[in-house]
Design a protein around this motif. Sequence first.
Motif, PDB file in Angstrom:
ATOM      1  N   GLN A  13     -40.292 -49.216 -29.017  1.00 12.39           N
ATOM      2  CA  GLN A  13     -39.563 -48.514 -30.048  1.00 12.39           C
ATOM      3  C   GLN A  13     -38.199 -48.374 -29.803  1.00 12.39           C
ATOM      4  O   GLN A  13     -37.222 -49.422 -30.225  1.00 12.39           O
ATOM      5  N   SER A  14     -37.673 -47.797 -28.664  1.00 18.15           N
ATOM      6  CA  SER A  14     -36.235 -47.424 -28.310  1.00 18.15           C
ATOM      7  C   SER A  14     -36.312 -46.697 -26.989  1.00 18.15           C
ATOM      8  O   SER A  14     -37.260 -45.759 -26.915  1.00 18.15           O
ATOM      9  N   PHE A  15     -35.226 -47.147 -26.249  1.00 19.65           N
ATOM     10  CA  PHE A  15     -35.173 -46.269 -25.023  1.00 19.65           C
ATOM     11  C   PHE A  15     -33.899 -45.377 -25.001  1.00 19.65           C
ATOM     12  O   PHE A  15     -33.741 -44.597 -23.993  1.00 19.65           O
ATOM     13  N   LEU A  55     -40.378 -53.248 -30.739  1.00 21.27           N
ATOM     14  CA  LEU A  55     -39.088 -52.479 -30.814  1.00 21.27           C
ATOM     15  C   LEU A  55     -38.969 -51.999 -32.412  1.00 21.27           C
ATOM     16  O   LEU A  55     -39.231 -52.928 -33.485  1.00 21.27           O
ATOM     17  N   ILE A  56     -38.326 -51.073 -32.802  1.00 19.01           N
ATOM     18  CA  ILE A  56     -38.007 -50.788 -34.046  1.00 19.01           C
ATOM     19  C   ILE A  56     -36.358 -50.316 -34.340  1.00 19.01           C
ATOM     20  O   ILE A  56     -35.981 -49.751 -33.542  1.00 19.01           O
ATOM     21  N   TYR A  62     -37.924 -49.604 -39.457  1.00 15.38           N
ATOM     22  CA  TYR A  62     -38.769 -48.477 -39.665  1.00 15.38           C
ATOM     23  C   TYR A  62     -38.877 -47.983 -41.269  1.00 15.38           C
ATOM     24  O   TYR A  62     -37.971 -48.191 -41.833  1.00 15.38           O
ATOM     25  N   ALA A  63     -40.103 -48.045 -41.630  1.00 10.81           N
ATOM     26  CA  ALA A  63     -40.373 -47.712 -43.133  1.00 10.81           C
ATOM     27  C   ALA A  63     -40.734 -46.172 -43.210  1.00 10.81           C
ATOM     28  O   ALA A  63     -41.629 -45.597 -42.867  1.00 10.81           O
ATOM     29  N   HIS A  64     -39.809 -45.475 -44.015  1.00  9.54           N
ATOM     30  CA  HIS A  64     -39.687 -44.181 -44.293  1.00  9.54           C
ATOM     31  C   HIS A  64     -40.275 -44.013 -45.551  1.00  9.54           C
ATOM     32  O   HIS A  64     -39.650 -44.116 -46.512  1.00  9.54           O
TER      33      HIS A  64
END
Length: 450
Positions: free
Chosen positions: A168-170, A206-207, A238-240
């Motif tokens: 996803q993210s670092f 990853l997002i 990302y789907a919110h």
Amino acid sequence: MSDALVRKYGETRLPRYTSYPTAPAFAPSVGPDDYASGLREAASFGPVSIYLHVPFCRSMCWYCGCHTTITRQDAPILEYLDVLMKEIDLVSATAGTKLSAKNVHFGGGTPTIMASHEFAVLMQKLKTAFNFVSDASIAVEIDPRTLTSEMIIALGENGVNRASLGVQSFDPLVQKAINRVQTFDQTKAAVEGLRGHGVTSTNFDLIYGLPFQTVNSCIETVRTAIELRPQRFAVFGYAHVPAFKKHQRLINETTLPDATERYEQAEAIAEELAVAGYARIGLDHFALPNDELAVAVESGTLHRNFQGYTTDDCDTLIGLGASAIGRLHSGYYQNHIAIGRYAEMVAADILPTAKGYALTNEDKLRAAVIERLMCDFEADIGNLSLDSGYEPHFLLERNERLEGLVSDGVASVEGYKVIVNRNSRFMVRAVASAFDAYIGALGRTHSKVA
């Protein structure tokens, strides 16, 4: 792409088109008896793929859109695995023959939440119920934070050759905002352990579009990730949708990037991966040039299913587990989402189908057009409609959505061929939606295009 087009189409919520029709079109009028009829015909359509859903995690990631349950105890997992193995027997008995299996995918949740010996028992059950082809692909989704050395060994010993790792993210700020703190060292240890035990292909998820995320933090995440040289990346927006996933309400909406920022993040990730030698695969996947996904792009044999872009060419997908979706030649079939109801039906020797969709010839034509657009950024409706019983102009005439996209320069039409223009490929879902007969009619919120 101009900011005006990004704003016009980027805020539009559309399906990811990993199936057509999409899940909101499924109805309870299609049930266990229909699924049973389809299973009895499955052997005539060649080898099958199998998807197993393990709906448990140790903690909730606030961005998550999956069907999963948080548990600190092992008892619910063990009870669920018992039901899952009974469902395998039930499906095999209903099919009436031992189907050949070409692809297996464990998803979740966190499939590796089970103990290593439990995974081995489950794999043995599958190999008893299905005939695995000699070069079967076996893939598992993994959370590096909870992956044990014992599970790594079990994955290798049981023929797993693909692993998809959630990254996803670092960026520490982003990780804290989504309740998923994961160090680079945890990810590195997982990758090195897997490769050391024969899991030869790794994919990183990853997002972009996450809270506090910036173009620079996306670039830094990619640069950190490519140090481990995974064979593939899957990059999702990302789907919110807090109305459907209540835990997403824990994310502060004011910290989310807008459509233009999301587009810039996605393109920055794509450019960084291209510099690192990864080929772009369709909308949101990337692969090293010698990976079979990249080869499939060159040969025109890329496909798209519930796991995203794939080389899986099986006509049949057997979905196992609560909420799992299967696809047979006759249509789609989804199991009950609630684990309790799913277990009750399996215990009663009833296929746990909650709803589904019976495909028509028109659906199959539309699905083929949408898949080629998503995979190749173009679709030759003339060729695709040859055996459909429909004239190719059927999908083109009076298609106002397509006309608007052409007018905006997002797509073009040459004869019966629809082409997503190169500088507008980020909007391929909008072009695909022009061939979706259900778009806007199902009252369901999807993810944003950008």
